[in-house]
Enzyme design. Sequence first.
Site, short mmCIF file in Angstrom:
data_model
loop_
_atom_site.label_atom_id
_atom_site.label_comp_id
_atom_site.label_asym_id
_atom_site.label_seq_id
_atom_site.Cartn_x
_atom_site.Cartn_y
_atom_site.Cartn_z
N GLU A 248 -1.40 -0.27 1.94
CA GLU A 248 -1.36 1.18 1.92
C GLU A 248 -1.05 1.69 0.53
O GLU A 248 -0.53 0.98 -0.31
CB GLU A 248 -0.33 1.71 2.92
N GLU B 195 0.58 -1.76 -1.21
CA GLU B 195 -0.81 -2.06 -1.54
C GLU B 195 -1.36 -3.28 -0.81
O GLU B 195 -2.51 -3.63 -0.96
CB GLU B 195 -1.02 -2.28 -3.05
#
Length: 349
Positions: A176, A317
């Site tokens: 994310e 991430e």
Amino acid sequence: MAVLILTDLLEAPVLDRALEPALQRALDGKAKPQGALGRIEELALRLGLIQRRLKPAVQRPVLLVFAGDHGLTRSGVAAFPSSVTVAMVDALLAGEASANAFARVVGAEVQVIDAGVAADLSDRPTLVHAKIGLGTADASMQPAMTRQQAEAALLTGARVAEDALRSGADLLALGEMGIGNSASAALLMHRLAPAPLDDCIGQGAGHSPEGMARKRAVLAQAAARSDAATPLDVLTQFGGYEIAMMAGALLAAARAGVPVLVDGFIGTAAALLAVRLAPAARDYCLFAHASAEAGHRLMLAALDARPLLELDLRLGEGTGALLAVPLVQAACALLSEVADLSDVLEAAG
């Protein structure tokens, strides 16, 4: 193609354990002392059960990075403005983020999805355009999203995952990007673990002592505004579009019998949401690492999860999930490539 509806998504299949005795015999019979490879053997067994075969394989790992903004940032829960989300999305698209570097090392494909970035990104051709809204509302003042938006985000995440699986992905890693999403994840954890709110709040991308005090005050205000307790209500009140899409992607992978590598604090909040919606989805989750973010170990405990790595990461991430990909592949190789002890002994005469 049948249209996916929410009730379908919530029907994660119970993991079939019929192969467990055969998998355990295979592991015990390899050319090594029984149990000598510790948790890699546990991981190999889990992968064999998920893939329903004695020789599991992971050849096409795919990282899905969902990006979204949070209205909570307007109340000061983050050390950076929402504009940083756009900048990091562009870095990911350019192949210049940490996740891209790690993905190249482990041979994973990266897809970046606009779940709800608070900017018009329609001119990015390599971005997966799935925007539900221009960021969520400020959850300290009102529900973060409508019930319709929450359900749409779950279903959209599922469709993104299904597209990846149809293209050959055999392992999904979920990541994310979104300024303020550790605040949203803390609220989700508070209600869904459940856990005391103060135990759920951490540094996120970094805060001064004054910034942490502000974050705690804003999240206390948000929690006091609603007594939501059921998973969909909690998502509607406090969630993020990217967190909802990660949960939907996890549920879709579980329906398809594909393992999912869960990343850090925000990723685990998405997994917590998915498991509270469909408890059987828990068996398809591989928890990559224990984050340095406050509350992550407590959230892992709420899911009875033991992470594969402990590296003090707190980036997001999907970086931690990517670092665990080689462990998953090694566990597959143990079952598919290592000789049986009986064959080795026979060759030794």
